[in-house]
Enzyme design. Structure first.
Site, PDB file in Angstrom:
ATOM      1  N   ARG A  62     -18.943  43.205  -7.353  1.00 36.71           N
ATOM      2  CA  ARG A  62     -20.018  42.196  -7.294  1.00 36.71           C
ATOM      3  C   ARG A  62     -19.780  41.179  -6.183  1.00 36.71           C
ATOM      4  O   ARG A  62     -20.734  40.575  -5.687  1.00 36.71           O
ATOM      5  CB  ARG A  62     -20.172  41.523  -8.661  1.00 36.71           C
ATOM      6  CG  ARG A  62     -20.723  42.477  -9.724  1.00 36.71           C
ATOM      7  CD  ARG A  62     -20.908  41.766 -11.069  1.00 36.71           C
ATOM      8  NE  ARG A  62     -19.666  41.317 -11.641  1.00 36.71           N
ATOM      9  CZ  ARG A  62     -18.889  42.026 -12.471  1.00 36.71           C
ATOM     10  NH1 ARG A  62     -19.253  43.235 -12.831  1.00 36.71           N
ATOM     11  NH2 ARG A  62     -17.767  41.538 -12.945  1.00 36.71           N
ATOM     12  N   GLU A  99      -8.798  38.616 -16.854  1.00 34.48           N
ATOM     13  CA  GLU A  99      -9.057  37.915 -18.117  1.00 34.48           C
ATOM     14  C   GLU A  99      -8.983  38.944 -19.253  1.00 34.48           C
ATOM     15  O   GLU A  99      -8.596  38.641 -20.362  1.00 34.48           O
ATOM     16  CB  GLU A  99     -10.443  37.259 -18.065  1.00 34.48           C
ATOM     17  CG  GLU A  99     -10.718  36.307 -19.206  1.00 34.48           C
ATOM     18  CD  GLU A  99     -12.122  35.741 -19.188  1.00 34.48           C
ATOM     19  OE1 GLU A  99     -12.907  36.098 -18.291  1.00 34.48           O
ATOM     20  OE2 GLU A  99     -12.432  34.963 -20.100  1.00 34.48           O
TER      21      GLU A  99
END
Ligand code: AMP
Length: 177
Positions: A62, A99
């Site tokens: 992205r 994460e």
């Protein structure tokens, strides 16, 4: 209208993706909204047009989407930082923690010029681990990371502590998940 209100409206928030407890900030809502996408690129160019940047490096995938029009508008090279095994040439690599999970990034050695000042970009900065791994591969080639950019920032995850003294800029920040 406040710019961040329209950006906020364009970013979809998807609970429990890709696993329970993660609120996923989905920037694909920006890409299908031409005024919001244009606003992002305009604001990125305004932020950096007077900075000394020799190249922009972007994180798969992205990050590429925002970095490509930015690089074209700025007239600077775009360096692709990809997931392990995607780049055909000789690479520098770095393992890192996400994460959620772990991963490895690579960059083509030939694309990194010693002494260059490089801005590193992704769609979203959470813990900062991804951008820090990107810094590692660029520094292996002798470049200097002069800044980090994310369209979205999650500063409550303390990315600034991981990214140290290097300036971090974002277009919109969220303060919880
Ligand atoms: P980090 O390395 O923790 O800063 O994670 C940043 C990378 O993971 C970026 O490539 C993001 O696209 C993705 N990411 C991490 N957390 C989220 C989230 N809550 N929503 C959307 N993308 C995320």
């Amino acid at each position: 209208m406040n710019a961040n209100i329209s950006l906020d409206q364009a970013i979809r928030k998807i609970p429990d993706f890709p696993k329970p407890g993660i609120l996923f900030y989905d920037i694909t809502g920006i890409l299908v909204n031409p005024p919001a996408f244009r606003e992002c690129i305009d604001r990125m160019v305004e932020m950096y047009e007077h900075s000394h940047i020799d190249a922009i490096a972007a994180i798969e995938s992205r990050g590429f989407v925002f970095a490509a029009p930015f690089a074209e508008r700025m007239g600077i090279p775009l360096i692709l930082i990809r997931k392990k095994g995607k780049l055909p040439g000789q690479t520098y690599g770095c393992k890192y923690n996400l994460e959620y999970g772990t991963a490895e990034l690579e960059v083509h050695r030939a694309d990194v010029k010693a002494g260059e000042r490089i801005l590193v970009m992704d769609d979203l900065i959470a813990t900062g681990g991804t951008l820090n791994a990107a810094r590692n591969v660029l520094e292996q080639g002798g470049a200097t990371v002069s800044g980090f950019f994310g369209v979205v920032g999650l500063p409550f995850l303390n990315y600034q502590a991981v990214l140290g003294e290097i300036p971090v800029r974002t277009l919109i920040e969220y303060h919880g998940e």
